[in-house]
Write a protein that holds these residues in place. Structure first.
Motif, short mmCIF file in Angstrom:
data_model
loop_
_atom_site.label_atom_id
_atom_site.label_comp_id
_atom_site.label_asym_id
_atom_site.label_seq_id
_atom_site.Cartn_x
_atom_site.Cartn_y
_atom_site.Cartn_z
N ILE A 440 0.85 -1.21 0.00
CA ILE A 440 0.00 0.00 0.00
C ILE A 440 0.88 1.25 0.00
O ILE A 440 0.65 2.20 -0.75
CB ILE A 440 -0.93 0.00 1.24
N ARG A 441 1.89 1.22 0.83
CA ARG A 441 2.79 2.39 0.90
C ARG A 441 3.45 2.63 -0.45
O ARG A 441 3.52 3.78 -0.93
CB ARG A 441 3.86 2.17 1.98
N ALA A 442 3.93 1.55 -1.07
CA ALA A 442 4.60 1.71 -2.36
C ALA A 442 3.64 2.27 -3.40
O ALA A 442 4.02 3.09 -4.24
CB ALA A 442 5.16 0.37 -2.82
N ALA A 443 2.37 1.84 -3.31
CA ALA A 443 1.39 2.31 -4.29
C ALA A 443 1.07 3.78 -4.10
O ALA A 443 0.63 4.46 -5.03
CB ALA A 443 0.13 1.47 -4.18
N LEU A 444 1.26 4.28 -2.89
CA LEU A 444 0.90 5.68 -2.60
C LEU A 444 1.97 6.66 -3.09
O LEU A 444 1.68 7.84 -3.32
CB LEU A 444 0.72 5.86 -1.10
N VAL A 445 3.20 6.18 -3.20
CA VAL A 445 4.32 7.11 -3.42
C VAL A 445 4.17 7.92 -4.71
O VAL A 445 4.19 9.16 -4.68
CB VAL A 445 5.67 6.34 -3.42
N ALA A 446 4.00 7.23 -5.83
CA ALA A 446 3.98 7.95 -7.12
C ALA A 446 2.82 8.94 -7.20
O ALA A 446 3.04 10.11 -7.56
CB ALA A 446 3.96 6.95 -8.26
N PRO A 447 1.58 8.54 -6.88
CA PRO A 447 0.50 9.52 -6.95
C PRO A 447 0.72 10.71 -6.02
O PRO A 447 0.43 11.86 -6.38
CB PRO A 447 -0.75 8.73 -6.52
N HIS A 448 1.23 10.40 -4.82
CA HIS A 448 1.48 11.50 -3.87
C HIS A 448 2.51 12.47 -4.43
O HIS A 448 2.33 13.68 -4.41
CB HIS A 448 1.95 10.93 -2.53
N HIS A 449 3.62 11.92 -4.92
CA HIS A 449 4.67 12.77 -5.47
C HIS A 449 4.13 13.64 -6.60
O HIS A 449 4.43 14.84 -6.69
CB HIS A 449 5.82 11.91 -5.99
N LEU A 450 3.36 13.01 -7.45
CA LEU A 450 2.84 13.73 -8.63
C LEU A 450 1.90 14.86 -8.20
O LEU A 450 2.07 16.02 -8.61
CB LEU A 450 2.10 12.73 -9.53
#
Lengths: 537, 239
Positions: A440-450
């Motif tokens: 879940i954490r890994a999935a959150l990283v890219a959208p959050h960064h963007l």
């Protein structure tokens, strides 16, 4: 009554949403634990000092590393441990409380509840909070939360200035400001935050048409209280170091005789002209010849080469870059038993420095002085490097890297270091994280960064627009806090870029504090700017 | 970039002694170690020459990568391109140019290197520049001075020793073998920044003026202009 009921319902929904986000954050990070890392200038240093503090042994026996970092984190660890709060829980709790404190200030200032919930989600799900550096005993998590507390306190003081209920929040600001000054060496940049705060408060109290005397008292208190507390804390700490180690030096890497010695070494002419290298092999050889007292240190220094961290991390292979060599110098002097305690170290560094200066004056060494601090003054010829470092930091600010690309190998902590971690309630071997939560954490990283990167860029544009129309739509608390955060972040980036010119690239954790506040403030600030723009139209 | 141009001259014609420039020509006569006769074919491959320099810690530029094309017959660094066209006896013809950054547009000038005097320790290089006569004497002197700096006898000898050493590692392989050995050596030296010197090495201020000017425009002049515009705009005031 209907209106009040609606407001209550909305407030309740907001509180419920905030509570859900906090709960989600706690679940999301529930499987993570602090990693006990052997890093004698960082993790293990902070832990060892805290253990000794709790044992009533000051920071522990003096060595070349004891005072190379400010002691704030060790004080925090010792304090939380003494009241039985585990370190990671204390960090999580402070981060959550700080975020809520700022979020409720923005809510009180008129930010949209729904936008604020999105902003709070961005803050609480911020990938920095489950990054590698957050799960170590490092200063950044504490520093980040303290900065959020300060931003929250500033917002509350601006809001409560008129009704006389700002004092409690001013006290919160003072405490966070004063303690922050002990956490990181570059925390002195926070004086600029204080200046921005005072300017905003002066503006706000003027707009509120506060009575002259009340306004003056509030402004004076806002200037004097944080400054006095910060200086008192520093003075107390210096006295503490003096009592236990024999000199009023809080940070013997950046103050006292050591930086002057470094300045004297780099004044010696050398064919190698590299911004990342102050202590060249050629300089060492020349000084060793002219100053015999320095020979035992020079002989103990490791040789540069392609396998060194300097080469692998900074790309400086024929020399040691400043990021390492300056520490090696102190270590070598201690290993040679020339600096067994703080006064002796100061005396030794002073003697070597004087000998170099004498040799320069007598013409035995060709020298060209270049500042007398740890870092040389900025020079125009490093403009390109400054721009490159500034660009690198700006990119980090928009999207911090969570895992350094070229990691220093993790070394198993020696037995005594493991015991120190365990004494602070940190297991030497961290349990493996949950695969589901990690996913879940890994999935959150890219959208959050963007999303956050886009928001921060938009907020910078909004800042320009808001300043442009400030004379027609006066800046109110949300705009003021947005402007303060943005200006402070830009100022900090500019100064850090200067430091990076000489110390080499920083890792992303250097921008955690400003990034965390910025993602929380950006959305309400953009919305406020849009509203102000509509009013102008 | 300036250094690149000088070094390029230095590669072909180490050490300028005097210059004669009839009409639109800029000509250099350069003392050259006769040992370069053994490697004269290398001058057909300016790309290999550029790599050769890098292998000997004489990088053409610190701020950009070399691009070597057509088995070394063309080399590009930053916006400078040098291409070997062909030879006529001992005269080697090149095209040296500056790319304009708009598609493949570039401005080029023909350059001829005459190696007929190599055995006697002399090389002549002629660049046919439009309006060469307009180049001031001071500028010519500066070019010569730079060429001397980068192509003195010691540097030539260092490169020659390197080539001799390398050619022993590929006995009987001819020029192709030597070219491959140069590239292979570059590869072996790669993988770390040492190939181009250390990160952080000083860059001359003269190469940064455009950047400084750009920064001054955007961070000083532009904000001042905005403030002046804002203050002069009629109707400014609280809503």
């Amino acid at each position: 009554v209907v209106g009040t009921g609606r407001i209550d319902l909305l407030s309740g929904l907001f509180a419920l949403g905030a509570g859900f986000l906090v709960a989600f954050y706690l679940v999301l990070t529930s499987d993570l634990s602090i990693v006990a890392r052997y890093s004698p200038h960082d993790d293990s240093l902070y832990v060892a000092r805290a253990v000794h503090l709790l044992a009533g042994q000051a920071f522990g026996p003096y060595d070349s590393r004891l005072l190379v970092k400010y002691p704030g984190l060790s004080l925090w660890m010792a304090g939380t441990r003494s009241v039985g709060i585990p370190f990671l829980i204390s960090i999580h709790a402070l981060y959550i409380a700080a975020g809520l404190y700022l979020a409720f200030a923005l809510l009180k200032a008129g930010a949209s509840r729904w936008l604020l919930l999105v902003a709070l989600a961005l803050y609480l799900l911020n990938p920095i909070t489950y990054s590698e550096d957050w799960m170590r005993v490092m200063r950044e998590p504490l520093d980040t939360s303290l900065f959020v507390v300060m931003a929250g306190a500033i917002a509350w003081v601006l809001l409560r200035a008129a009704d006389g209920r700002a004092w409690g929040h001013l006290a919160v600001f003072c405490a966070a400001f004063g303690f922050s000054m002990l956490v990181r060496e570059e925390s002195r940049l926070l004086w600029a935050l204080l200046a921005l705060f005072i300017a905003a408060l002066a503006w706000q109290t003027k707009c509120l048409a506060m009575p002259g005397r009340r306004r003056l008292v509030l402004l004076l208190a806002a200037v004097a209280a944080p400054a006095l507390l910060a200086k008192t804390g520093e003075h107390a700490l210096r006295e503490f170091v003096d009592r236990h180690y024999g000199a009023t030096i809080m940070h013997d890497f950046g103050e006292g005789e050591f930086p002057r010695l470094v300045a004297a070494i780099r004044s010696v002419e050398s064919a190698k002209d590299n911004r990342l290298v102050m202590v060249t092999q050629e300089r060492l050889a020349r000084i060793q010849k002219e100053v015999p007292a320095f020979a035992p240190v020079a002989e103990r220094l490791p040789k540069p080469g392609p396998a060194t961290f300097s080469c692998r991390l900074h790309g400086v292979c024929s020399e040691w870059s400043n990021g390492w060599m300056l520490f090696w110098l102190k270590d070598a002097a201690f290993d040679a038993r020339l600096t067994p305690n703080l006064p002796a170290a100061q005396d030794y560094f002073h003697r070597v420095r004087s000998s170099i200066e004498d040799a320069c004056a007598a013409g035995r060494l060709r020298c060209a002085p270049n500042g007398d601090g740890l870092l040389p003054p900025m020079q125009l010829r490093w403009t390109r490097a400054y721009v490159a470092e500034g660009y690198r930091l700006a990119k980090m600010f928009l999207a911090p890297e969570l895992f350094p690309k070229v990691a220093i190998p993790v070394i198993d902590p020696p037995k005594e270091v493991r015991h120190a971690f365990e004494a602070m309630g940190i297991p030497a071997a961290a349990p493996p994280p949950s695969a589901i939560l990690a996913g879940i954490r890994a999935a959150l990283v890219a959208p959050h960064h963007l999303f956050a990167g886009f928001l921060l860029l938009a907020a910078l544009l909004a800042l320009a627009l808001r300043v442009w129309i400030a004379d027609r739509v006066p800046l109110e608390p949300i705009a003021l806090i947005g402007a303060i955060v943005a200006l402070y972040a830009l100022w900090r980036l500019a100064i850090l870029a200067y430091a990076a010119v000489y110390l080499g690239p920083f890792t992303s954790r250097i921008v955690f504090s400003t990034y965390a506040v910025a993602v929380l403030v950006a959305l309400p600030f953009i919305a406020e700017t849009a509203a102000a723009w509509r009013r102008v139209k | 970039m300036t250094r690149l141009r000088y070094l390029w001259l230095a590669v072909l014609l180490p050490l300028a002694s005097n210059a004669a420039e009839p009409g639109s020509e800029l000509s250099f006569e350069i003392p050259t170690l006769p040992g370069y006769q053994r490697y004269v074919r290398l001058f057909e491959h300016p790309g290999y020459l550029a790599v050769l320099l890098e292998n000997n810690d004489l990088p053409l530029t610190h701020s950009s990568k070399l691009i070597v094309r057509e088995r070394g017959r063309e080399v590009e660094a930053k916006n400078i391109v040098i291409r070997f066209i062909g030879r006529n006896g001992t005269s080697y013809n090149y095209e040296a140019g500056v790319t304009l950054g708009i598609g493949s547009a570039s401005v080029t000038v023909p350059v001829v290197a005459d190696f007929s005097g190599l055995a006697a320790g002399k090389t002549t290089v002629v660049a046919r520049l439009p309006l060469a006569t307009l180049i001031p004497g001071e500028k010519r002197e500066r070019i010569q001075s730079k060429v001397r700096t980068f192509a003195n006898a010691a540097t030539q000898q260092k490169l020659l020793d390197y080539l001799d050493r390398l050619s022993k590692t590929v006995p009987g392989a001819g020029f192709d073998g030597l070219g491959e050995a140069i590239l292979l050596d570059a590869y072996n030296r790669g993988g770390g920044p040492a190939l181009r010197g250390d990160v952080g090495d000083a860059v001359p201020l003269s190469e940064q003026w455009m950047l400084i000017l750009t920064l001054a425009i955007w961070f000083i002049l532009f904000p001042i202009a905005l403030i002046v515009y804002r203050l002069r705009r009629p109707g400014a005031g609280p809503a």
